[in-house]
Design a protein around this motif. Structure first.
Motif, PDB file in Angstrom:
ATOM      1  N   LEU A  31       0.833  -1.200   0.000  1.00  0.00           N
ATOM      2  CA  LEU A  31       0.000   0.000   0.000  1.00  0.00           C
ATOM      3  C   LEU A  31       0.868   1.251   0.000  1.00  0.00           C
ATOM      4  N   THR A  32       0.455   2.253  -0.768  1.00  0.00           N
ATOM      5  CA  THR A  32       1.271   3.482  -0.871  1.00  0.00           C
ATOM      6  C   THR A  32       1.238   4.311   0.407  1.00  0.00           C
ATOM      7  N   SER A  33       0.390   3.942   1.360  1.00  0.00           N
ATOM      8  CA  SER A  33       0.386   4.634   2.653  1.00  0.00           C
ATOM      9  C   SER A  33       1.459   4.089   3.595  1.00  0.00           C
ATOM     10  N   LEU A  34       2.139   2.996   3.196  1.00  0.00           N
ATOM     11  CA  LEU A  34       3.130   2.357   4.054  1.00  0.00           C
ATOM     12  C   LEU A  34       4.544   2.845   3.740  1.00  0.00           C
ATOM     13  N   SER A  35       5.321   3.019   4.795  1.00  0.00           N
ATOM     14  CA  SER A  35       6.725   3.401   4.662  1.00  0.00           C
ATOM     15  C   SER A  35       7.612   2.231   5.067  1.00  0.00           C
ATOM     16  N   ASN A  36       8.915   2.386   4.898  1.00  0.00           N
ATOM     17  CA  ASN A  36       9.853   1.356   5.340  1.00  0.00           C
ATOM     18  C   ASN A  36       9.717   1.088   6.837  1.00  0.00           C
ATOM     19  N   GLN A  37       9.519   2.154   7.600  1.00  0.00           N
ATOM     20  CA  GLN A  37       9.363   2.006   9.047  1.00  0.00           C
ATOM     21  C   GLN A  37       8.098   1.227   9.377  1.00  0.00           C
ATOM     22  N   ASP A  38       7.027   1.477   8.628  1.00  0.00           N
ATOM     23  CA  ASP A  38       5.779   0.743   8.857  1.00  0.00           C
ATOM     24  C   ASP A  38       6.002  -0.757   8.665  1.00  0.00           C
ATOM     25  N   LEU A  39       6.772  -1.129   7.631  1.00  0.00           N
ATOM     26  CA  LEU A  39       7.050  -2.543   7.384  1.00  0.00           C
ATOM     27  C   LEU A  39       7.875  -3.142   8.522  1.00  0.00           C
ATOM     28  N   GLN A  40       8.848  -2.393   9.009  1.00  0.00           N
ATOM     29  CA  GLN A  40       9.650  -2.877  10.142  1.00  0.00           C
ATOM     30  C   GLN A  40       8.777  -3.083  11.372  1.00  0.00           C
ATOM     31  N   ASP A  41       7.814  -2.206  11.551  1.00  0.00           N
ATOM     32  CA  ASP A  41       6.936  -2.293  12.723  1.00  0.00           C
ATOM     33  C   ASP A  41       6.116  -3.586  12.737  1.00  0.00           C
ATOM     34  N   ILE A  42       5.847  -4.141  11.548  1.00  0.00           N
ATOM     35  CA  ILE A  42       5.057  -5.374  11.488  1.00  0.00           C
ATOM     36  C   ILE A  42       5.940  -6.600  11.234  1.00  0.00           C
ATOM     37  N   GLY A  43       7.258  -6.427  11.402  1.00  0.00           N
ATOM     38  CA  GLY A  43       8.161  -7.565  11.345  1.00  0.00           C
ATOM     39  C   GLY A  43       8.720  -7.903   9.987  1.00  0.00           C
ATOM     40  N   CYS A  44       8.590  -6.995   9.015  1.00  0.00           N
ATOM     41  CA  CYS A  44       9.148  -7.230   7.684  1.00  0.00           C
ATOM     42  C   CYS A  44      10.449  -6.445   7.546  1.00  0.00           C
ATOM     43  N   ASN A  45      11.532  -7.150   7.231  1.00  0.00           N
ATOM     44  CA  ASN A  45      12.842  -6.507   7.156  1.00  0.00           C
ATOM     45  C   ASN A  45      13.207  -6.025   5.757  1.00  0.00           C
TER      46      ASN A  45
END
Length: 238
Positions: free
Chosen positions: A124-138
């Motif tokens: 989703l274009t609302s997601l940033s790299n930090q958002d992905l890290q927050d949900i456990g995606c590296n």
């Protein structure tokens, strides 16, 4: 020469049918493709889809199906019966996406109508790299989008939804025929809003995007028709 109207998709950003109808009527001469999203579809119980069909407009049904394979393919069949032109599912497991691709083809053949384009939502274009890290995606948003795009192509669906920031990398990885639909498009003068990864229309086209989704810069403008025409011109001059 690029036909800008064939590239522009306008997102209907209201949950009221009367306002959606008014917007469609204002834009019908300048826009051929309209996106009906989750809020709009649920709030109006699909009436906007029926109205767009009456108007002869192309419908992008953006409900982002994401469920077990049997449920997803059944939902795809139902969307085909609504005569939509393009629809979204989430990029998920290979078998689930394969079933969606087969279901769309079979249902369209049964009804003797054109098969809709099925595209998978990558990140989703609302997601940033930090958002992905927050949900456990590296992975970064770009890395994850490219990985999911390759998976979507392998499954047999027609393309993906991605940010125009990584669309050139996806075209390189998946080929120019693999359909790319890019939301988060903002003219240089428009507000970014809640989107974190935005690109101008001209830049998106130059990166290889097939279709551009624009919402608020058109729908919230004082003159939506003129705003749409300006974006069409920007696409054609890219």
């Amino acid at each position: 020469m690029i036909n800008g109207k064939e590239k522009l998709i306008v997102a209907i950003d209201t949950n009221e049918f009367d306002k959606a109808k008014e917007l469609i009527d204002k834009l019908e001469d300048s826009v051929d493709i309209f996106k009906v999203g989750l809020e709009q579809y649920v709030a109006t119980r699909g009436k906007t889809v029926d109205y767009l069909n009456e108007k002869g407009k192309k419908i992008f049904l953006d409900l982002k199906f994401h469920d077990i394979p049997n449920t997803m393919q059944s939902a795809v069949r139902a969307a085909v019966r609504d005569k939509v032109w393009l629809m979204t599912i989430h990029v998920s497991d290979l078998e689930g996406m394969r079933q969606c691709a087969v279901a769309a083809k079979e249902e369209a053949e049964r009804l003797n109508i054109q098969k809709p384009i099925i595209v998978g939502v990558t990140v989703l274009t609302s997601l940033s790299n930090q958002d992905l890290q927050d949900i456990g995606c590296n992975m970064t948003t770009e890395e994850l989008a490219i990985k999911r795009a390759k998976l979507a192509k392998e499954s047999g669906i027609d393309g993906i939804v991605c940010s125009a920031q990584e669309v050139d990398k996806i075209v390189e990885a998946c080929g120019t025929e693999f359909v790319t639909v890019c939301p988060g498009i903002r003219p240089a003068t428009a507000a970014v809003g809640d989107q974190k990864r935005v690109v101008t229309p001209a830049d998106a086209i130059n990166k290889g995007a097939h279709y551009l989704v624009v919402g608020r810069p058109i729908t919230k403008a004082t003159n939506p028709k003129e705003s749409a025409l300006n974006i069409v011109r920007e696409i054609e001059n890219a």
